[in-house]
Design a protein around this motif. Sequence first.
Motif, PDB file in Angstrom:
ATOM      1  N   ILE A   1     -55.322 -12.468  -8.149  1.00 38.29           N
ATOM      2  CA  ILE A   1     -54.972 -11.048  -8.207  1.00 38.29           C
ATOM      3  C   ILE A   1     -54.898 -10.580  -9.657  1.00 38.29           C
ATOM      4  CG2 ILE A   1     -53.106  -9.394  -7.783  1.00 38.29           C
ATOM      5  CD1 ILE A   1     -52.547 -10.994  -5.163  1.00 38.29           C
ATOM      6  N   LEU A   2     -54.248 -11.372 -10.495  1.00 39.20           N
ATOM      7  CA  LEU A   2     -54.110 -10.993 -11.906  1.00 39.20           C
ATOM      8  C   LEU A   2     -55.456 -10.948 -12.611  1.00 39.20           C
ATOM      9  CD1 LEU A   2     -50.845 -12.930 -12.619  1.00 39.20           C
ATOM     10  CD2 LEU A   2     -51.150 -10.459 -12.879  1.00 39.20           C
ATOM     11  N   LYS A   3     -56.346 -11.867 -12.284  1.00 41.95           N
ATOM     12  CA  LYS A   3     -57.682 -11.844 -12.898  1.00 41.95           C
ATOM     13  C   LYS A   3     -58.446 -10.585 -12.472  1.00 41.95           C
ATOM     14  CE  LYS A   3     -57.295 -15.117 -15.540  1.00 41.95           C
ATOM     15  NZ  LYS A   3     -57.184 -14.800 -16.956  1.00 41.95           N
ATOM     16  N   THR A   4     -58.283 -10.160 -11.234  1.00 38.68           N
ATOM     17  CA  THR A   4     -58.916  -8.930 -10.776  1.00 38.68           C
ATOM     18  C   THR A   4     -58.311  -7.726 -11.495  1.00 38.68           C
ATOM     19  OG1 THR A   4     -59.394  -9.887  -8.605  1.00 38.68           O
ATOM     20  CG2 THR A   4     -59.401  -7.473  -8.759  1.00 38.68           C
ATOM     21  N   LEU A   5     -56.984  -7.693 -11.618  1.00 39.59           N
ATOM     22  CA  LEU A   5     -56.318  -6.603 -12.332  1.00 39.59           C
ATOM     23  C   LEU A   5     -56.738  -6.582 -13.801  1.00 39.59           C
ATOM     24  CD1 LEU A   5     -52.747  -6.813 -10.749  1.00 39.59           C
ATOM     25  CD2 LEU A   5     -54.448  -5.000 -10.404  1.00 39.59           C
ATOM     26  N   GLN A   6     -56.943  -7.755 -14.390  1.00 37.18           N
ATOM     27  CA  GLN A   6     -57.432  -7.829 -15.774  1.00 37.18           C
ATOM     28  C   GLN A   6     -58.858  -7.305 -15.873  1.00 37.18           C
ATOM     29  OE1 GLN A   6     -56.502 -12.085 -16.730  1.00 37.18           O
ATOM     30  NE2 GLN A   6     -56.072 -11.207 -18.733  1.00 37.18           N
ATOM     31  N   ALA A   7     -59.686  -7.672 -14.923  1.00 33.99           N
ATOM     32  CA  ALA A   7     -61.087  -7.245 -14.942  1.00 33.99           C
ATOM     33  C   ALA A   7     -61.210  -5.728 -14.871  1.00 33.99           C
ATOM     34  CB  ALA A   7     -61.852  -7.890 -13.787  1.00 33.99           C
ATOM     35  N   HIS A   8     -60.222  -5.083 -14.247  1.00 33.38           N
ATOM     36  CA  HIS A   8     -60.225  -3.628 -14.129  1.00 33.38           C
ATOM     37  C   HIS A   8     -59.308  -2.968 -15.161  1.00 33.38           C
ATOM     38  CE1 HIS A   8     -62.715  -3.364 -10.536  1.00 33.38           C
ATOM     39  NE2 HIS A   8     -62.141  -4.502 -10.184  1.00 33.38           N
ATOM     40  N   ASN A   9     -58.855  -3.771 -16.125  1.00 32.15           N
ATOM     41  CA  ASN A   9     -58.048  -3.291 -17.262  1.00 32.15           C
ATOM     42  C   ASN A   9     -56.683  -2.716 -16.881  1.00 32.15           C
ATOM     43  OD1 ASN A   9     -60.051  -3.972 -19.215  1.00 32.15           O
ATOM     44  ND2 ASN A   9     -61.182  -2.185 -18.542  1.00 32.15           N
ATOM     45  N   PHE A  10     -56.079  -3.232 -15.815  1.00 29.91           N
ATOM     46  CA  PHE A  10     -54.740  -2.784 -15.435  1.00 29.91           C
ATOM     47  C   PHE A  10     -53.648  -3.663 -16.036  1.00 29.91           C
ATOM     48  CE2 PHE A  10     -57.187  -0.533 -12.280  1.00 29.91           C
ATOM     49  CZ  PHE A  10     -56.528   0.670 -12.192  1.00 29.91           C
ATOM     50  N   VAL A  11     -53.972  -4.909 -16.322  1.00 30.92           N
ATOM     51  CA  VAL A  11     -53.011  -5.807 -16.959  1.00 30.92           C
ATOM     52  C   VAL A  11     -53.677  -6.540 -18.108  1.00 30.92           C
ATOM     53  CG1 VAL A  11     -51.629  -6.156 -14.862  1.00 30.92           C
ATOM     54  CG2 VAL A  11     -53.413  -7.792 -15.434  1.00 30.92           C
ATOM     55  N   ILE A  12     -52.838  -7.001 -19.010  1.00 26.87           N
ATOM     56  CA  ILE A  12     -53.279  -7.787 -20.171  1.00 26.87           C
ATOM     57  C   ILE A  12     -52.444  -9.058 -20.199  1.00 26.87           C
ATOM     58  CG2 ILE A  12     -53.360  -7.862 -22.700  1.00 26.87           C
ATOM     59  CD1 ILE A  12     -53.668  -4.798 -22.632  1.00 26.87           C
ATOM     60  N   GLN A  13     -53.076 -10.156 -20.559  1.00 32.47           N
ATOM     61  CA  GLN A  13     -52.337 -11.403 -20.750  1.00 32.47           C
ATOM     62  C   GLN A  13     -52.211 -11.667 -22.242  1.00 32.47           C
ATOM     63  OE1 GLN A  13     -54.172 -15.090 -19.449  1.00 32.47           O
ATOM     64  NE2 GLN A  13     -52.163 -15.988 -19.057  1.00 32.47           N
ATOM     65  N   ASP A  14     -50.985 -11.870 -22.688  1.00 35.82           N
ATOM     66  CA  ASP A  14     -50.726 -12.206 -24.084  1.00 35.82           C
ATOM     67  C   ASP A  14     -51.262 -13.612 -24.343  1.00 35.82           C
ATOM     68  OD1 ASP A  14     -48.966 -13.557 -26.246  1.00 35.82           O
ATOM     69  OD2 ASP A  14     -48.583 -11.414 -26.516  1.00 35.82           O
ATOM     70  N   PHE A  15     -52.094 -13.747 -25.346  1.00 36.93           N
ATOM     71  CA  PHE A  15     -52.718 -15.041 -25.618  1.00 36.93           C
ATOM     72  C   PHE A  15     -51.724 -16.093 -26.081  1.00 36.93           C
ATOM     73  CE2 PHE A  15     -56.392 -12.137 -26.169  1.00 36.93           C
ATOM     74  CZ  PHE A  15     -57.179 -12.660 -25.159  1.00 36.93           C
ATOM     75  N   LEU A  16     -50.667 -15.691 -26.756  1.00 31.53           N
ATOM     76  CA  LEU A  16     -49.684 -16.655 -27.250  1.00 31.53           C
ATOM     77  C   LEU A  16     -48.682 -17.083 -26.180  1.00 31.53           C
ATOM     78  CD1 LEU A  16     -48.960 -15.156 -30.794  1.00 31.53           C
ATOM     79  CD2 LEU A  16     -50.440 -17.093 -30.202  1.00 31.53           C
ATOM     80  N   THR A  17     -48.101 -16.104 -25.494  1.00 33.89           N
ATOM     81  CA  THR A  17     -47.063 -16.429 -24.506  1.00 33.89           C
ATOM     82  C   THR A  17     -47.621 -16.704 -23.124  1.00 33.89           C
ATOM     83  OG1 THR A  17     -46.712 -14.130 -23.824  1.00 33.89           O
ATOM     84  CG2 THR A  17     -45.419 -14.933 -25.717  1.00 33.89           C
ATOM     85  N   LYS A  18     -48.859 -16.297 -22.880  1.00 41.45           N
ATOM     86  CA  LYS A  18     -49.521 -16.406 -21.570  1.00 41.45           C
ATOM     87  C   LYS A  18     -48.905 -15.488 -20.522  1.00 41.45           C
ATOM     88  CE  LYS A  18     -52.280 -19.598 -23.067  1.00 41.45           C
ATOM     89  NZ  LYS A  18     -53.562 -19.201 -23.553  1.00 41.45           N
ATOM     90  N   LYS A  19     -48.002 -14.596 -20.936  1.00 44.56           N
ATOM     91  CA  LYS A  19     -47.372 -13.677 -19.999  1.00 44.56           C
ATOM     92  C   LYS A  19     -48.239 -12.433 -19.829  1.00 44.56           C
ATOM     93  CE  LYS A  19     -42.673 -15.233 -20.589  1.00 44.56           C
ATOM     94  NZ  LYS A  19     -41.275 -14.808 -20.698  1.00 44.56           N
TER      95      LYS A  19
END
Length: 80
Positions: free
Chosen positions: A40-58
């Motif tokens: 789900i998160l990868k889909t939300l990322q693909a549509h630019n609704f969420v971002i994952q912080d590269f350092l914290t992974k949150k």
Amino acid sequence: MGSLDKAMSILKHLGDPPYEFSLSELASFVDIGKSGAFKILKTLQAHNFVIQDFLTKKYHLSPIMIRLGNVYGRLKGIEE
């Protein structure tokens, strides 16, 4: 609860303090496995609704939410 319901629950949860959550935290909140939450998160990322912080992974909401809020504001005549 369907996948779309789960995605909407995740988006709403990301709008609550502390506004940034790990994969495990989000999976637990929606009561699904980490692999399901990840998809789900990868889909939300693909549509630019969420971002994952590269350092914290949150994960956190993306700036597209500001744009959507502005659209609603214009529609309802509540622009600043």
